[in-house]
Design a protein around this motif. Structure first.
Motif, PDB file in Angstrom:
ATOM      1  N   LEU A  36     -40.269   5.537  55.544  1.00 34.02           N
ATOM      2  CA  LEU A  36     -40.164   4.205  54.938  1.00 34.02           C
ATOM      3  C   LEU A  36     -41.496   3.748  54.356  1.00 34.02           C
ATOM      4  O   LEU A  36     -41.530   2.883  53.472  1.00 34.02           O
ATOM      5  N   ALA A  37     -42.614   4.328  54.826  1.00 31.02           N
ATOM      6  CA  ALA A  37     -43.930   3.935  54.325  1.00 31.02           C
ATOM      7  C   ALA A  37     -44.268   4.591  52.991  1.00 31.02           C
ATOM      8  O   ALA A  37     -45.258   4.199  52.350  1.00 31.02           O
ATOM      9  N   VAL A  38     -43.488   5.560  52.560  1.00 30.33           N
ATOM     10  CA  VAL A  38     -43.778   6.283  51.319  1.00 30.33           C
ATOM     11  C   VAL A  38     -42.945   5.689  50.188  1.00 30.33           C
ATOM     12  O   VAL A  38     -41.716   5.817  50.205  1.00 30.33           O
ATOM     13  N   PRO A  39     -43.558   5.030  49.202  1.00 28.86           N
ATOM     14  CA  PRO A  39     -42.782   4.535  48.058  1.00 28.86           C
ATOM     15  C   PRO A  39     -42.091   5.691  47.340  1.00 28.86           C
ATOM     16  O   PRO A  39     -42.648   6.787  47.208  1.00 28.86           O
ATOM     17  N   ALA A  40     -40.891   5.457  46.882  1.00 30.77           N
ATOM     18  CA  ALA A  40     -40.101   6.528  46.268  1.00 30.77           C
ATOM     19  C   ALA A  40     -40.807   7.125  45.059  1.00 30.77           C
ATOM     20  O   ALA A  40     -40.777   8.347  44.855  1.00 30.77           O
ATOM     21  N   TYR A  41     -41.458   6.287  44.263  1.00 29.41           N
ATOM     22  CA  TYR A  41     -42.090   6.830  43.057  1.00 29.41           C
ATOM     23  C   TYR A  41     -43.269   7.730  43.401  1.00 29.41           C
ATOM     24  O   TYR A  41     -43.549   8.695  42.681  1.00 29.41           O
TER      25      TYR A  41
ATOM     26  N   LEU B  14     -44.923   1.521  61.858  1.00 32.77           N
ATOM     27  CA  LEU B  14     -45.045   1.813  63.292  1.00 32.77           C
ATOM     28  C   LEU B  14     -44.914   0.537  64.123  1.00 32.77           C
ATOM     29  O   LEU B  14     -44.293   0.542  65.192  1.00 32.77           O
ATOM     30  N   LEU B  15     -45.490  -0.568  63.636  1.00 37.37           N
ATOM     31  CA  LEU B  15     -45.321  -1.845  64.337  1.00 37.37           C
ATOM     32  C   LEU B  15     -43.867  -2.280  64.329  1.00 37.37           C
ATOM     33  O   LEU B  15     -43.348  -2.799  65.324  1.00 37.37           O
ATOM     34  N   LEU B  16     -43.191  -2.072  63.184  1.00 36.10           N
ATOM     35  CA  LEU B  16     -41.782  -2.422  63.089  1.00 36.10           C
ATOM     36  C   LEU B  16     -40.952  -1.609  64.074  1.00 36.10           C
ATOM     37  O   LEU B  16     -40.069  -2.136  64.754  1.00 36.10           O
TER      38      LEU B  16
ATOM     39  N   SER C  31     -41.991  -0.242  66.845  1.00 33.09           N
ATOM     40  CA  SER C  31     -42.277  -0.673  68.217  1.00 33.09           C
ATOM     41  C   SER C  31     -41.517  -1.937  68.561  1.00 33.09           C
ATOM     42  O   SER C  31     -41.088  -2.128  69.698  1.00 33.09           O
ATOM     43  N   SER C  32     -41.311  -2.819  67.566  1.00 35.63           N
ATOM     44  CA  SER C  32     -40.526  -4.023  67.832  1.00 35.63           C
ATOM     45  C   SER C  32     -39.064  -3.675  68.076  1.00 35.63           C
ATOM     46  O   SER C  32     -38.385  -4.321  68.881  1.00 35.63           O
ATOM     47  N   VAL C  33     -38.560  -2.642  67.388  1.00 39.38           N
ATOM     48  CA  VAL C  33     -37.192  -2.183  67.653  1.00 39.38           C
ATOM     49  C   VAL C  33     -37.079  -1.654  69.071  1.00 39.38           C
ATOM     50  O   VAL C  33     -36.108  -1.913  69.781  1.00 39.38           O
ATOM     51  N   ASP C  34     -38.111  -0.919  69.515  1.00 40.80           N
ATOM     52  CA  ASP C  34     -38.100  -0.405  70.886  1.00 40.80           C
ATOM     53  C   ASP C  34     -38.133  -1.531  71.910  1.00 40.80           C
ATOM     54  O   ASP C  34     -37.463  -1.478  72.935  1.00 40.80           O
TER      55      ASP C  34
END
Length: 548
Positions: free
Chosen positions: A106-111, A534-536, A538-541
């Motif tokens: 998710l951190a890698v922009p598609a372009y 990664l912070l996102l 961790s919030s899911v966890d």
């Protein structure tokens, strides 16, 4: 006049939150204006260029856009839901590490991923060099395969966007499905039967919401489809404005694109209907069942490949190119690009959070249908592609400039202020949702106590809510900053002349076939986004129960 609200608390007309409500309505109207301008502009009489577009280009735009939506959406759904089920419900080698690694693409922009894969498969790319080194007899051979195809673009979209499906599915399965799934196993149902008959229906709302986000990102993309020569509605908008200088045609294409987005949103609501999904024993997490032999290694492979193709390979290649080109690329101009990007992102983040706080607090003080409806209108920009918002903002600023007599001088068009305002419109939902959730967690008791003691709303907000919301506001601003750093279409259309950011510079260099030189800028954007992902995760966890 006094209004009795509850025993011991009376609210006079002098203390009613008229100012907050009026301010919220005004801000919501301003935020919705660029979005609403596009369909209104599309109703104006068409020019001669529009007839040419309809006859020759529109079918191609529609066909390519529809293909990308269907292909990348289906593949992202399979990867996201499948890997979420495996890491949540199964035990296999590497599972604990793959749980968080699967969110990294998710951190890698598609372009940026598209540039990397195109350059890697080029005649002089690393993949060709590797094949020639491994096969000495073919040291002078050239292996040609055409990667500049719409099918490759669809696969790249799926590889970097599937976490939109993976994260909500994993959170839902981890926190709600435990006892239901274990009961099905105790009744003798096989693993695949449990997944098909119980797991998929339980995860349906998360899958639908994640798929909607994937499709929005596919529609919003410009860099990947432009680089691969795929003509979509977004590339058509850019061509109409930058090549033809025809704002009317750009507005009409943006209006059609808005109709496509609206259709997707309506379809997502329709498939959900009035159904409600609840798992008995909510809050109990199922014990992962162990996979044995080839099944365990196959599950590990299925979960490793998306991480490898969607994150590790693009990032490692960018690192290699950065090491190679950094001495010549990372200079004073690169530092200026970084400052431009961070300055724009910080300004947009602070402004978006400030507006979100006003909207959220106004809804807290005056929770009427009008205020809530205005807030929903204010966050509409996140469901609209950046190119559409850019065209709407461009229409507004040009109209204002003409009204001010700006035949030779543009007061608003092509300024940083207009660009920052467009960012706020685009990412208001990213700022508002965390702020609204933070206000809900605080609850109304402290606010009511402060008001009963005679404090005005702004004093209550300053002295009570803001200290409690500090962490939430920082998190919301950080999310906006990362989205602004990655945004490309909106920035390309609205940026001032001769003003570049990391994203636009990476796009320009890649378009000039200098992909290796674009690596430092791309890598810096990905590094910032990775920390937030990664912070996102961790919030899911934290939102789910601790694993056994």
């Amino acid at each position: 006049m006094e209004i009795a609200l509850r025993p011991g608390w009376r609210l006079t007309l002098r203390t009613l939150p008229w100012g907050w409500t009026a301010t919220a309505l005004l801000l919501a109207g301003l935020l919705a204006l660029p979005v609403l301008t596009v369909p209104l502009g599309a109703l104006a009489p068409a020019g001669p260029a529009w007839t040419h577009v309809v006859e020759t280009l529109l079918p191609r735009y529609f066909g390519n856009t529809l293909y990308l939506l269907l292909a990348s959406g289906a593949l992202a759904l399979v990867i996201g839901a499948g890997t979420a089920w495996l890491v949540t419900m199964c035990e296999f080698p590497g599972r604990r590490h793959l749980r968080w690694a699967l969110a990294l693409p998710l951190a890698v922009p598609a372009y940026m991923a598209a540039y990397v894969y195109a350059a890697m498969g080029d005649v002089t790319g690393p993949l060709q060099k590797l094949l020639r080194a491994v096969l000495p007899g073919n040291a002078d051979a050239v292996y040609y395969w055409n990667l500049m195809r719409i099918e490759v673009v669809a696969v790249i979209f799926a590889l970097v966007l599937y976490p939109y499906v993976y994260l909500p599915c994993r959170a839902l399965l981890a926190s709600r499905a435990g006892r239901t799934l274990e009961a099905a196993r105790m009744l003798g149902r096989g693993h695949f039967a449990v997944f098909r008959t119980i797991g998929l229906p339980l995860a349906r709302p998360a899958m639908a919401g994640g798929l909607a986000l994937v499709l929005m990102e596919v529609i919003n993309d410009y860099g990947a489809v432009k680089y691969y020569g795929v003509q979509t509605f977004t590339t058509g908008i850019f061509r109409a404005w930058f090549t033809l200088g025809d704002l009317d045609t750009a507005v009409r294409l943006a209006g059609i694109l808005m109709l496509v987005v609206f259709t997707l949103l309506v379809a997502e609501r329709w498939q959900r209907g009035s159904a409600r999904y609840a798992a008995s024993g909510a809050g109990a997490q199922a014990t992962p069942y162990p996979l044995r032999g080839a099944g365990a290694w196959l599950a590990a492979l299925c979960c490793t490949l998306p991480v490898l193709l969607g994150f590790l390979i693009p990032v490692l290649q960018l690192i290699a190119w950065t090491v190679q080109t950094a001495p010549a690329v990372v200079d004073a101009a690169f530092l200026r690009l970084t400052l431009n990007s961070l300055g724009l992102a910080a300004a947009a983040g602070v402004l978006a959070v400030a507006v979100a706080l006003v909207l959220g607090y106004a809804c807290r003080l005056d929770p009427t249908r009008i205020t809530r409806g205005a807030t929903r209108l204010a966050v509409l920009g996140y469901s609209v592609p950046g190119a559409v918002i850019a065209v709407g903002m461009l229409t507004i600023t040009l109209s204002v400039d003409r009204g001010l007599g700006g035949t030779t001088t543009l007061w608003l068009t092509g300024t940083l202020g207009a660009l920052i305002a467009a960012y706020v419109v685009r990412f208001m939902a990213v700022a508002y949702l965390p702020v609204d959730a933070g206000l809900e967690r605080i609850g109304p008791r402290l606010t009511e106590a402060s008001r009963m003691l005679g404090a005005r709303p702004w004093r209550t907000l300053w002295r009570i809510e803001l200290p409690l919301l500090k962490g939430t506001l920082v998190a919301a601003a950080t999310l906006v900053v990362i989205d602004v750093l990655k945004e490309l279409p909106l920035t390309l259309i609205l940026r001032p002349f001769n003003f570049d950011t990391l994203a636009t510079r990476a796009f320009q260099l890649a378009s000039d076939e200098q992909v290796a030189q674009s690596a430092p800028a791309a890598l810096l954007v990905i590094a910032c986004a990775t920390a937030v992902v990664l912070l996102l995760h961790s919030s899911v966890d934290r939102g789910s129960h601790r694993e056994p």
